[in-house]
Design a protein around this motif. Structure first.
Motif, short mmCIF file in Angstrom:
data_model
loop_
_atom_site.label_atom_id
_atom_site.label_comp_id
_atom_site.label_asym_id
_atom_site.label_seq_id
_atom_site.Cartn_x
_atom_site.Cartn_y
_atom_site.Cartn_z
N THR A 66 0.83 -1.21 0.00
CA THR A 66 0.00 0.00 0.00
C THR A 66 0.86 1.26 0.00
OG1 THR A 66 -1.70 -1.21 1.22
CG2 THR A 66 -1.86 1.19 1.19
N ALA A 67 1.91 1.26 0.82
CA ALA A 67 2.82 2.40 0.86
C ALA A 67 3.52 2.59 -0.48
CB ALA A 67 3.84 2.22 1.98
N PHE A 68 3.90 1.49 -1.10
CA PHE A 68 4.56 1.55 -2.40
C PHE A 68 3.63 2.16 -3.45
CE2 PHE A 68 5.42 -0.38 -6.53
CZ PHE A 68 6.76 -0.08 -6.70
N GLY A 69 2.39 1.70 -3.50
CA GLY A 69 1.45 2.22 -4.47
C GLY A 69 1.11 3.68 -4.23
N ALA A 70 0.97 4.09 -2.97
CA ALA A 70 0.64 5.49 -2.67
C ALA A 70 1.75 6.43 -3.10
CB ALA A 70 0.36 5.63 -1.17
N LEU A 71 3.00 6.06 -2.81
CA LEU A 71 4.12 6.92 -3.21
C LEU A 71 4.29 6.95 -4.72
CD1 LEU A 71 6.78 6.03 -0.48
CD2 LEU A 71 5.46 8.13 -0.70
N LEU A 72 4.03 5.82 -5.37
CA LEU A 72 4.15 5.78 -6.83
C LEU A 72 3.13 6.70 -7.49
CD1 LEU A 72 5.79 4.34 -9.04
CD2 LEU A 72 3.98 2.64 -9.15
N VAL A 73 1.89 6.66 -7.01
CA VAL A 73 0.85 7.54 -7.56
C VAL A 73 1.20 9.01 -7.28
CG1 VAL A 73 -1.56 8.20 -7.35
CG2 VAL A 73 -0.94 5.78 -7.42
N LEU A 74 1.69 9.31 -6.09
CA LEU A 74 2.06 10.68 -5.76
C LEU A 74 3.20 11.18 -6.65
CD1 LEU A 74 1.67 13.13 -3.91
CD2 LEU A 74 3.31 12.10 -2.33
N GLY A 75 4.17 10.31 -6.92
CA GLY A 75 5.27 10.70 -7.80
C GLY A 75 4.79 11.01 -9.21
N VAL A 76 3.83 10.23 -9.70
CA VAL A 76 3.29 10.48 -11.04
C VAL A 76 2.52 11.80 -11.07
CG1 VAL A 76 1.68 9.63 -12.78
CG2 VAL A 76 3.20 8.03 -11.62
N VAL A 77 1.74 12.08 -10.02
CA VAL A 77 0.95 13.32 -9.98
C VAL A 77 1.86 14.54 -9.95
CG1 VAL A 77 -0.66 14.65 -8.57
CG2 VAL A 77 -1.04 12.21 -8.92
N LEU A 78 2.95 14.46 -9.19
CA LEU A 78 3.83 15.61 -9.05
C LEU A 78 4.80 15.78 -10.21
CD1 LEU A 78 4.77 15.45 -5.26
CD2 LEU A 78 3.18 16.99 -6.39
N SER A 79 4.87 14.80 -11.09
CA SER A 79 5.84 14.90 -12.19
C SER A 79 5.54 16.08 -13.11
CB SER A 79 5.83 13.60 -13.00
OG SER A 79 4.55 13.36 -13.57
N GLY A 80 4.27 16.46 -13.24
CA GLY A 80 3.93 17.61 -14.08
C GLY A 80 4.15 18.94 -13.40
N ILE A 81 4.30 18.94 -12.06
CA ILE A 81 4.51 20.18 -11.32
C ILE A 81 5.99 20.50 -11.17
CG2 ILE A 81 4.06 21.36 -9.14
CD1 ILE A 81 1.59 19.65 -8.79
N GLU A 82 6.75 19.53 -10.70
CA GLU A 82 8.18 19.73 -10.48
C GLU A 82 8.89 18.38 -10.52
OE1 GLU A 82 11.92 20.72 -9.80
OE2 GLU A 82 10.30 22.11 -10.33
N PRO A 83 9.78 18.16 -11.51
CA PRO A 83 10.48 16.87 -11.59
C PRO A 83 11.35 16.58 -10.37
CG PRO A 83 10.65 18.08 -13.66
CD PRO A 83 10.07 19.02 -12.65
N ALA A 84 11.95 17.60 -9.78
CA ALA A 84 12.80 17.37 -8.62
C ALA A 84 12.00 16.85 -7.43
CB ALA A 84 13.54 18.65 -8.24
N ALA A 85 10.81 17.43 -7.21
CA ALA A 85 9.95 16.93 -6.13
C ALA A 85 9.48 15.52 -6.41
CB ALA A 85 8.76 17.86 -5.94
N SER A 86 9.16 15.24 -7.68
CA SER A 86 8.77 13.89 -8.06
C SER A 86 9.93 12.91 -7.86
CB SER A 86 8.30 13.86 -9.51
OG SER A 86 7.89 12.57 -9.88
N GLY A 87 11.16 13.35 -8.16
CA GLY A 87 12.33 12.50 -7.92
C GLY A 87 12.52 12.18 -6.45
N THR A 88 12.22 13.14 -5.58
CA THR A 88 12.29 12.87 -4.14
C THR A 88 11.28 11.81 -3.73
OG1 THR A 88 12.97 15.17 -3.79
CG2 THR A 88 12.22 13.94 -1.86
N ILE A 89 10.10 11.86 -4.33
CA ILE A 89 9.08 10.85 -4.03
C ILE A 89 9.55 9.47 -4.48
CG2 ILE A 89 6.69 10.17 -4.39
CD1 ILE A 89 7.08 12.69 -2.73
N PHE A 90 10.14 9.40 -5.66
CA PHE A 90 10.61 8.11 -6.16
C PHE A 90 11.81 7.61 -5.35
CE2 PHE A 90 8.29 9.34 -10.06
CZ PHE A 90 7.52 8.19 -10.19
N LEU A 91 12.52 8.50 -4.69
CA LEU A 91 13.56 8.07 -3.76
C LEU A 91 12.94 7.38 -2.55
CD1 LEU A 91 16.63 8.13 -3.37
CD2 LEU A 91 16.34 10.26 -2.09
#
Length: 219
Positions: free
Chosen positions: A92-117
């Protein structure tokens, strides 16, 4: 006492008494003495660190106004909760972070990269505690999503998106390899324990059979 002192070279003395050495040898390592609460506290600390890092980048691209800080706070909570409780529900944690990273990818790639970390941090737990296919599928899904986001770019230069995702993709691969190695080690230890238990049972049965044979022969 004189013979013991003569055996030592000048200026050399035992570092610890023999009793201390035996007590240290009998003491389990730190990782074995830590409880689940301690591990969850470490997870929460890592989650708070990544949430603050991502929020600092995310806040720069949120329009200034009354909605800015509630959005930043919501972002931090969304990152912190899956990271802090990854041991309870890794998938569940894996899926939630993955979805959040996809959502933020259009706003800021660096923030999305932190999520994927953070996804890499959770991927380690998914690989260790889940099945072999689950870990491989999770790694493949993360890499496929990051490749798709790098190609789509979402209005950002592809070089910026690739620069944000390539190190994170490498971190996910390393997390999966480390988790898979630990998983195989645990399975090997369990196999050795089962073999030792089966061997002990076989030896006990053999001993009982010999005693019965001796009793019958004596009779």
């Amino acid at each position: 006492m004189s013979h013991a002192r003569d055996d030592l070279e000048p200026g050399s003395y035992p570092a610890y008494p023999a009793s201390d050495e035996s007590s240290r040898a009998d003491r389990p390592p730190l990782t074995k003495r830590m409880r689940l609460v301690h591990w969850i506290a470490i997870d929460c600390a890592v989650g708070a660190f990544l949430a603050i890092m991502g929020a600092a980048t995310f806040a720069k691209h949120v329009p200034v106004g009354q909605v800015k800080w509630p959005l930043v706070l919501l972002f931090m909570v969304t990152v912190f909760v899956p990271m802090g409780f990854r041991r309870r529900a890794p998938a569940t944690a894996f899926g939630a972070l993955l979805v959040l990273g996809v959502v933020l990818s259009g706003i800021e790639p660096a923030a999305s990269g932190t999520i994927f970390l953070g996804v890499a941090f959770v991927l380690f737990t998914v690989t260790v505690e889940g099945r072999k296919r689950t870990g491989v599928a999770a790694l493949g899904l993360v890499l496929a999503v990051m490749v798709f986001l790098s190609v789509a770019a979402g209005g950002w230069p592809r070089s910026d998106v690739a620069a944000a995702f390539v190190p994170v993709a490498l971190a996910n691969v390393i997390a999966w390899m480390t988790g898979y190695s630990m998983r195989q080690r645990r399975l090997y230890v369990v196999t050795l324990q089962r073999q030792a238990a089966n061997s002990a049972v076989a030896e006990e049965r053999l001993r009982i059979a010999r005693e019965l044979h001796d009793v019958v022969a004596h009779s």
